[in-house]
Structures are given as structure tokens and as C-alpha cells.
Scaffold this active site. Sequence first.
Site, PDB file in Angstrom:
ATOM      1  CB  CYS A  97      41.177  32.553  38.868  1.00  0.00           C
ATOM      2  SG  CYS A  97      41.563  34.236  38.364  1.00  0.00           S
ATOM      3  CB  CYS A 123      43.788  36.456  30.991  1.00  0.00           C
ATOM      4  SG  CYS A 123      44.441  36.188  32.640  1.00  0.00           S
ATOM      5  CB  CYS A 130      42.872  29.367  35.017  1.00  0.00           C
ATOM      6  SG  CYS A 130      42.357  30.238  33.508  1.00  0.00           S
ATOM      7  CB  CYS A 139      38.862  36.604  32.097  1.00  0.00           C
ATOM      8  SG  CYS A 139      38.206  35.434  33.313  1.00  0.00           S
ATOM      9  CB  CYS A 199      29.906  38.599  42.645  1.00  0.00           C
ATOM     10  SG  CYS A 199      29.141  39.316  41.192  1.00  0.00           S
TER      11      CYS A 199
HETATM   12 FE1  SF4 Z   1      41.759  34.140  36.105  1.00  0.00          FE
HETATM   13 FE2  SF4 Z   1      42.856  34.933  33.787  1.00  0.00          FE
HETATM   14 FE3  SF4 Z   1      41.886  32.442  34.045  1.00  0.00          FE
HETATM   15 FE4  SF4 Z   1      40.214  34.529  34.003  1.00  0.00          FE
HETATM   16  S1  SF4 Z   1      41.530  33.806  32.316  1.00  0.00           S
HETATM   17  S2  SF4 Z   1      40.124  32.772  35.388  1.00  0.00           S
HETATM   18  S3  SF4 Z   1      41.438  36.109  35.069  1.00  0.00           S
HETATM   19  S4  SF4 Z   1      43.643  33.368  35.157  1.00  0.00           S
END
Ligand code: SF4
Length: 499
Positions: A257, A482, A479, A411, A18
Site C-alpha cells: 500500500c 485507489c 498498490c 480501497c 488498525c
Molecule cells: Fe493503499 Fe490505495 Fe491500495 Fe488501499 S487501494 S491498499 S489505500 S494504495
Amino acid sequence: MHEKLNLNIEADKPQDNCAVVGIFTKTGDVSKLLIDGLIELNHRGQEGSGIVVSNGEEFVEKKNPGLVETVFYVRDENGELIENFPRLQGSFTGIGHNRYSTSGTLNELQPFLEGGIAIAHNGNLTNVQELKVEFDLPDEINGARSDTRVSLAVVNRMEGTEEEKILAALKKFEGAYSFVFSTKDTLYASRDPHGFRPLILGKLDGGGYVVASETSALREMKAKFDREILPGETIKINEDGVTTIGIDERNTEISRCIFELIYLSRPDSIVFGIPVMEFRRRVGEALVKHLPEKVDVIAPVPDSGRGAWSGVISAEVARKSDALFEEVFYPNKYRNIMTGNLRTFISPNGRVKAATEKYSVIESNVRGKDIVLIDDSILRGSMKRIVGILKAHGARSVHALIAAPPIEHACGYGVDFGTDELVAGKSDNRPNNVVDIEKVKVELGLDSLYYISYAELLEAVLGNPVENVPEVFEQNKFCGACFTGRYPVPIDGTVSKIA
Ligand code: SF4
């Protein structure tokens, strides 16, 4: 020669849960400005769109499935666009939302409005089950089951003024959130302490403020970028201007992210202070070092591979490469215009059809050629189909350079993919819990495959060399769960995909 490609390239990409937008202005057309912003954020969610506006006395709202323009405009008998949205005399504040989701019903469309507070959300709360238990909430609230609906119920269970309720509820939320709230006379915006999802503040040229998921919303809203809303910060916007009313005191690391830069955000946005297109070009320049020796055609996988592709082109042109920089797929922009499904889909079932009819193979760029495909990431099976189709059209060899490391894990923070769907996350391709690139390459039918390394990715972010990867992800406040499986906020294993 063009031949129809029965392929759903864009739906096989990470999808963000979103976009949000908020506004406070005494001089502007609140409904229209919100919609203008939402149109510029439609890439973050195409399932449905909605707005809530207020004039200090009452609210009006509208939300429906479909792309933003189809929700808020209709065409008259002469084909002219006619506004089809509510305006409220004297309105000065409001919020809007674009939704993407693979599940849930149309009851999940946002914003939600209850108890004099409207809410819209980008992200994914990781403690929804605990919140339901703590506040004795049913699984379904007015037909909706999403974390956002639960969030609003929690806000309304708090004591005090509307502002006190919002601030108290925010302390209860864990995971990824960029929220906008509107009461009848005040706009609030809040970003989780990890800063997973972007959220920016802009100043309207005519007076007033906007909050939006990305800077791409600002130009059409006639606003200028002011600043990012900080991780953990909650702001209030009213006649007195902008005030920070909360800083989350939980001792958490920032973990923005990285996928926002790789794929989710628009290339003309500035996200986390980084121009997205510049980042993607730098990634492309890093990928050039890994081109196979013999290359005839270097092509993007449309549309998402184009950012890194442009970096590959500029580096290859500089070293006077003989390779052709050509498209191997032709996107038919004129298909699906009638339904408004230019990009993807309205319902989860309908989306496959909408995207499958868009691409043709440009055979003269393919037959007898050694082709290198540039793409932002590989999730599920689209690459396998692309390779199969190019080989069926006579490609001599097909290689891939990928602008993200292998995605091995789900994720939990608002981007739509679960482990079971990931090519690099399949147990067959992860002997000893480490992805075997050779196995992935064979599964996808590629002649060679290179995923950008963590170090190269971070160099593209920072613009200089890095050491000590992958820990540098955390040190640099990104982050990469993933890729690494190291989750900055624990997820319960049943990653929610309801926005
Ligand atoms: Fe982004 Fe991957 Fe972290 Fe999810 S896990 S917030 S897609 S970097």
C-alpha cells in the site's frame, strides 16, 4: 489574532484499519511491553485497544474503547499515572491491537480469543462472504461481525493442532492481512501474499522477539529492527526462536500500500524498507516544481502535510525563495486533554467534536497573502472548508500542492474510504471516467491545484526517474488501486469498512 476554526482536518484523512503487536519473551514484562508498543502505534487506530497475554497455562485479556493510555492507565488523586492492566504471573507471550473503524460496535475490539487461539488483524479480507457461506457462519459471532471475527471462526473450524489450524485457515483468506496469533505458548505472525500492510520483526534487547505493524513500536519496547516479515510468509516464535513455517504459494504479485508511505505510517518509521520521512521529503521536493509564480506563504495542512512541507522548504531555501514558510493554523494541544481526545475521537459520532475544536487561524500569516497549502492527500471536503476559512480571513489567493495523485476509487484493503465520499471520485468530477482536475479545483474553491503525478511519486519511492507510468506501480510492487482503479485482488464492490 487567533480565531477558533471549526474544522475536522484529521478525521478527513485516510484511516488505517488498525495496528498489531505481538511478543515472545522469557525475560520481559509482557503486558507492559505490549502496551508500550501499542502507544507508539496509536496513530493507526484510536477507537479502542486491547491485549491478550499467556503464561503457557492460561490467558488474561483486557480491551476497552479509547486511546491506549486511557485504556491501560488511570490517574490517582495526585495526578500520577497508575497502571490499570492485567499481568499474568510467568507470562511470556501475547498480542495487542489498536482499532480504527467507522462502523461496527465495541464488540469488534480486538484481540479476539476463542478455542485457545487469540487473533489480531490489520487489513481487510475481500472474501468474507464466501467464507461465511463455506463454513456456514452466522452474520454475527458473539456480537461481532468483522472479518477478523470471521477469520478466527474459520481457524477454529480447521482440523489438527492449533498451528495446523492457523496454517490451513490462512490458505482460505484473500485480500489484505497482517495477522498476529497467540496460543498459550507460541506467537505466530502472517502477512498476506500481496504484502498490502506492513509487518516487521524486532529483537528484544533483553531476549525474545516482537512483531509490530511499524518500526515506531520498537524503541519503547526496547527492541531493534530485525527484518520485514515477507509478503506471504508465516512465522512462528517460541523457545526455539523464529521459524518460517509457511510461504503462501499462491502466484500473486506483491502490491504494498503506497498510502502507508504517503500518510498512514509514522514519519519516524521505516516501512517496506523505506524511511517514511525521507520519502515524504522527496515528494515535497518534487512538488516545488509546481509552485505558482507568486507566493507569500507556504504552509502545511496540519498535521499530515508537514512531511511534504519540509521537502518543499528545503528545496525552496536552496533556491533562496522569498516565500515565508509559516503555519496558517494554530493547533491547541491543550484542548481535549481531559477526555484524552488529543488527536481524534473515541466513537464515530464523538470524533467530529473532538477534532473540530483544535485549530485557530493565524490571521497575520493569512490576510492579504497568496498562500500555498501543502497536504498529503485530498479525500472529502476538508480542503474546501480550509480554503473558505482562509479566504474569509482575507487570503488573497489559496493554492494547493498535494503529495498524492487524485484518489478516485475506494480501497478494499483496509483503509477507510468509499468511492461515494471522494471529491475526485464523484461522477460530476469524472466526465468520461477521467478526473477533471479543473472541476475539482473549482469545487474546492482553490485558485490552483496540483496533484503529484504517479511518475513523481514513484521517483520519490525509488529515488530515481521512472518511465511507463502508471504500470510502474505494479512493476515496483506497489498498490495504487485507489488512484488507478486497478485492483490487485478483486473486491466485491461493497467494500467492507469493519475492521
Ligand atoms: Fe493503499 Fe490505495 Fe491500495 Fe488501499 S487501494 S491498499 S489505500 S494504495
